[in-house]
Motif scaffolding. Structure first.
Motif, PDB file in Angstrom:
ATOM      1  N   LEU A   1      14.469 102.162 -40.232  1.00 16.48           N
ATOM      2  CA  LEU A   1      14.908 102.791 -38.997  1.00 16.48           C
ATOM      3  C   LEU A   1      13.785 103.713 -38.551  1.00 16.48           C
ATOM      4  N   GLU A   2      13.096 103.316 -37.472  1.00 14.44           N
ATOM      5  CA  GLU A   2      11.966 104.115 -36.992  1.00 14.44           C
ATOM      6  C   GLU A   2      12.239 104.452 -35.544  1.00 14.44           C
ATOM      7  N   LEU A   3      12.422 105.725 -35.249  1.00 15.11           N
ATOM      8  CA  LEU A   3      12.858 106.104 -33.909  1.00 15.11           C
ATOM      9  C   LEU A   3      12.470 107.547 -33.597  1.00 15.11           C
ATOM     10  N   THR A   4      12.706 107.937 -32.351  1.00 17.97           N
ATOM     11  CA  THR A   4      12.399 109.321 -31.966  1.00 17.97           C
ATOM     12  C   THR A   4      13.671 110.172 -32.072  1.00 17.97           C
ATOM     13  N   THR A   5      13.459 111.477 -32.023  1.00 15.38           N
ATOM     14  CA  THR A   5      14.599 112.389 -32.085  1.00 15.38           C
ATOM     15  C   THR A   5      15.546 112.139 -30.912  1.00 15.38           C
ATOM     16  N   ARG A   6      14.999 112.006 -29.714  1.00 15.94           N
ATOM     17  CA  ARG A   6      15.877 111.772 -28.558  1.00 15.94           C
ATOM     18  C   ARG A   6      16.626 110.456 -28.706  1.00 15.94           C
ATOM     19  N   SER A   7      15.931 109.443 -29.201  1.00 17.54           N
ATOM     20  CA  SER A   7      16.562 108.147 -29.362  1.00 17.54           C
ATOM     21  C   SER A   7      17.750 108.256 -30.332  1.00 17.54           C
ATOM     22  N   PHE A   8      17.558 108.958 -31.453  1.00 16.89           N
ATOM     23  CA  PHE A   8      18.634 109.080 -32.442  1.00 16.89           C
ATOM     24  C   PHE A   8      19.855 109.773 -31.837  1.00 16.89           C
TER      25      PHE A   8
END
Lengths: 478, 440
Positions: free
Chosen positions: A424-431
């Motif tokens: 799971l590789e994502l940005t803070t906003r995305s999460f």
């Protein structure tokens, strides 16, 4: 323990030397540990380190000095260094440092144990550690668990904080910590590794609660299944459900750290890093309605429990993100002043030789009210990531990665077979924007958080419920 | 605390234990922390800790105690001997080695560092002024100065005393929304190194100029000495025999002599590298230290042993004690013959990663890991820098990284900071086909 008059002497001597503010903290960290490899005790350890530090503000310049020479001369020397070196550097200040005004704590408290450390004989403690190896191996048939490495730790932390603004806080916090590393191997299918940590404030009653032998059996069985049956995660976008352990880590990294006001203001820029959050972003949206992250030092039994911080300020819960909005950073007296606020009591230090800086304690995502089955019942195809090993996040706490260990396919609302190493590789906003549900199963996990110059490691809890994310593409480990 | 007190502690504890080692550290240290181009705090330490190794009936006990009187120290640990009845013999037990003496290391203490500890202002001024004159808009960093007295007494008759110093300079500078960094760690203070640290940090911030996009995929990566230092701190730690025995090592799957890396790579554990801050003439068991390759021309040359792990694995100590876990002293990566700019010219399309942090492993045995770039990560096309790619992640296996090393720089840099805790002397290294990722 120390002759407390030495702390008052430190304050008086600092003020008479020209300090506008002075603080003295005595701290004793006393530990006993057992190290076990497989079915053998490697060794036993005792650690008892105590000393005093002073912090002074002179000409707006902050000095800190620590010593374990607990004599009048030793304390005087420490105060002199804090004051004189602080003064010497004040000429570089463009803006003098100022602390916020606070109502200071005057209290004495102690975390009680139901079963004190010495109520459990050493033989029982070592047997328990050795039985973790035996339990893990008894649970598997097709794989081996050749290495189990166990660390058991009992820890008592005693502090006395006094300052020139009237604080007097005396505390005693006992803690227990257990860590074990399991390696499962299969000749053709390679290895799987799992690191388990448990920690809390209290006594050895925590070991009954944690039931490490049952944990070892279950983890070993799961590792066997991963090695023998796990398949690659789906390549297309799928809904992802994240277990409490992973959710806790994510909120620690992507809400707790970026909401430390010293990072926001650039004080930790050199090494620990800064934050994507800037002072003017308080009140802005970072996610949806499910994005409520709470930081609470007073959760009973928590690993990072405290009632007053190391500046003598009372502790209280803080809502870092509230229903998707960047809400309240963690503050000490320095950052609170710069924000025009009161401190919310987040100053902690590892030991007597450590400067109090802004730290987390227990950080968690607010749970919902449904059961796990309800949470996943309408997931047509998804992945449930229950545990992890590898993770990291960048220095402004924006781009992050978590690699699942125990992870399952979800098909038509039911957990099916295991998938291996979903990423799971994502940005803070995305999460926080993808959060679309949480069950009511709030669980906490222990960890050791690092920050500061020199580095300070402090005990924390992080947690949350099982949480559902809208569709996202998962990666696969190299 | 004097050597006589160490001897007295050892002597008194011999009444309760079969073997005793007393290791006393006296640390005097000053650190100035810079944030937003001004000191945020100046920290000072003066502390003495007594470390004890105690063996009774082949059971092992360790202790760390704050300085107290000899009698208080003895009293606080002597009851540990009672625990010998409660635990079985340690499978790691081996007797402390016999004393054979050791040759001291010259030039590990610099008086200048002790002088700057009293007034670090000139170093602060130099770091700030150099950074600003080179074009930095904002500066953060630390200037850390230390004097360490180390005393070791063992019940086998070893007596060793060493005074060493350390200067660690780390600067991070900001310009036009980008940042650059450099770190320097050495036994000596050298004003040119402070200036060079500032210049490097500003040069990388300046080199960023504009943001450019890259996608997840395989890239040739030029790693700065900071990145090399971080990754080889992991590799060297995994070469500790204790890491191998406890499941925290890629070398669990290998035997001595196996090819584990490009033949261009030689990595040493270097306790005798006098300029690096962990240099020491004797290990914690009182054995004379020596430099030794961990990886020699790509082959695994040795694990790092104390007498305990050596006995357990049928080897001999490499003088890397740590009483329980062998430790790396300093890491030295043998230089190659590439100049820094020539290395970039060898890259058609790749990334120069100047700094990284947060290296974590999914599985130590398999060596699966990832780490995140910070500060300047620069896109290189046909040897030229095209812009800053933002924060990217190396996500690969250590075995792949080690095998894909293609070029090694001719100049070594002295590096130590948060993410490079073991002092390292490292060049730039070009690694081919490194897996990089970004959030989707």
């Amino acid at each position: 323990m120390i002759d407390e008059s030495l702390l008052n002497y430190a304050i008086d001597y600092a003020l008479s030397s020209g300090a506008k503010y002075a603080e003295a903290r005595y701290q004793l960290n006393s530990k006993f540990n057992v190290i076990v490899r497989n079915n053998s005790v490697v060794g036993l350890g005792k650690y008892s380190v105590e000393g005093v530090n002073v912090r002074t503000l002179c000409n707006g310049s902050l000095g800190f000095s620590a010593t374990n020479k607990l004599t009048r001369e030793g304390i005087r020397d420490a105060v002199s260094k804090a004051v004189s070196r602080g003064k010497a550097l004040s000429r570089f200040l463009k803006k003098p440092l100022v602390f916020s005004d606070e109502k200071m704590g005057s209290a004495s408290y102690e975390v009680k144990t139901k079963k004190p450390f010495d109520s459990m004989p050493l033989e029982e403690k070592t047997r328990l550690c050795i039985n973790i190896y035996r339990a893990a191996n008894s649970a598997v048939k097709k794989v081996k668990v050749p290495v189990v490495f166990v660390k058991y730790l009992e820890h008592v932390e005693k502090k006395i904080v006094v300052n020139s603004d009237g604080a007097y806080v005396r505390s005693r916090t006992p803690r227990v910590y257990l860590q074990f590393n399991l390696i499962a191997t299969h000749q053709q299918r390679g290895t799987v590794q799992r690191l388990i940590e448990r920690g809390g404030s209290g006594g050895v009653e925590l070991l009954d609660k944690w039931d490490p032998l049952e944990v070892a059996r279950n983890e070993a069985k799961t590792m066997e299944k991963i090695l023998m049956t796990a398949v690659k995660p789906p390549r297309e976008k799928v809904e992802v459900v994240i277990g409490s352990e992973v959710v806790g880590l994510i909120v620690h990294e992507s809400a707790g750290h970026p909401m430390e006001a010293d990072r926001i203001l650039g004080r930790e820029a050199a090494q620990a890093g800064e934050s994507y959050v800037k002072p003017e972003m308080i009140g802005e949206k970072i996610g949806g309605a499910w994005a409520t992250v709470i930081e609470d030092p007073i959760v009973p039994g928590s690993y990072g429990y405290y009632l007053f911080d190391d500046e003598g300020v009372p502790a209280r819960p803080r809502f870092l993100y509230k229903e998707g909005v960047i809400n309240e950073p963690l503050h000490n007296r320095l950052t609170a002043k710069l924000f025009g606020l009161s401190s919310n009591g987040a100053a902690r230090s590892m030991d007597y030789a450590s400067e109090p800086i802004i730290r987390m304690s227990t950080t968690y995502l607010k749970p919902g009210d449904m059961g796990f089955d309800e949470l996943i019942e309408d997931v047509k195809q998804g992945v449930y990531i229950k545990s992890y090993m590898e993770w990291n996040i960048d220095d402004v706490r924006w781009k992050q990665r978590y690699v699942g260990l125990e992870s399952y396919l979800i098909v038509k609302g039911e957990l099916k077979g295991l998938v291996r190493n979903p990423v799971l590789e994502l940005t803070t906003r995305s999460f926080y924007s993808k959060l679309k549900g949480a069950d009511r199963n709030l669980k906490f996990y222990a960890g050791t958080c690092g920050k500061g110059e020199p580095p300070q490691s402090i005990p924390v809890w992080f947690g949350g419920p099982n949480t559902r994310l809208s569709k996202i593409k998962l990666g696969v480990h190299a | 605390m004097s050597i006589e007190k160490g001897e007295l502690i050892t002597e008194k504890l011999k009444a309760k234990f079969d073997e005793v080692a007393t290791l006393i550290y006296h640390v005097r240290e000053v650190m100035v922390k810079l944030a937003n181009t001004q000191p945020s705090v100046v920290q000072s330490w003066d502390k003495i800790d007594v470390n004890l190794y105690l063996a009774k009936d082949k059971r092992l006990f360790l202790a760390v105690l704050s300085v107290k009187s000899v009698d208080e120290i003895v009293k606080s640990v002597e009851n540990l001997s009672n625990y010998a009845l409660s635990v079985k013999e340690s499978e790691f037990y081996a007797p402390l080695p016999e004393t054979v003496g050791c040759k001291p290391i010259d030039n590990i203490f610099d008086e200048e560092i002790a002088r700057y500890m009293d007034d670090p202002s000139p170093l602060v001024e130099l770091a700030v002024e150099t950074s600003l004159s080179e074009g930095a808009e904002r500066i953060a960093g630390t200037i850390d100065l230390k004097v360490l007295d180390k005393t070791l007494i063992t019940s086998k008759g070893f007596k060793g005393i060493e005074r060493g110093s350390e200067a660690m300079i780390y600067l991070r500078t900001f310009k036009n929304g980008f940042s650059g960094h450099w770190a320097h760690g050495c036994r000596h203070i050298d004003l040119k190194s402070v200036e060079e640290t500032a210049r490097r940090a500003v040069n990388y911030a300046t080199a960023c100029k504009k943001e450019v996009r890259v996608e997840t995929g395989k890239y040739d990566v030029v790693m700065s000495p900071l990145v090399v230092g971080n990754l080889f701190n992991e590799v060297a730690s995994m070469a500790s025999a204790f890491s191998v025995l406890t499941g925290f090592s890629i070398f669990m799957k290998h035997k001595i002599g196996d090819r584990v890396a490009s033949e261009k790579l030689t990595v040493e554990d270097a306790p005798r590298a006098a300029e690096l801050a962990e240099s020491s003439a004797f290990d914690d068991e009182g054995l004379e230290t020596f430099n030794k390759p961990i990886i020699n021309s790509g082959e695994l040359s040795t694990l790092l042993h104390n007498t305990k792990t050596a006995k357990k694995m049928g080897s001999i100590s490499t003088a890397n004690a740590g009483w329980i876990a062998p430790k790396t002293w300093n890491i030295l990566i043998k230089p190659g013959d590439s100049r820094e700019n020539e290395m970039l010219e060898e890259v058609k399309r790749g990334i120069l990663i100047t700094n990284n942090w947060y290296t974590r492993l999914q599985n130590y045995v398999e060596g699966q890991f990832s780490t995140v770039s910070r500060d300047a990560a620069l896109l290189i096309e046909n040897g030229g820098i095209k812009g800053c790619v933002g924060r990217v992640r190396i996500t690969d296996k250590f075995s792949t990284i080690l095998r894909n090393i293609d070029l090694i720089g001719e100049k070594q840099h002295l590096v130590k900071w948060w993410e490079v805790p073991t002092p390292t002397k490292a060049p730039f290294i070009l690694v081919r086909k490194v897996n990089l990722s970004k959030p989707t």
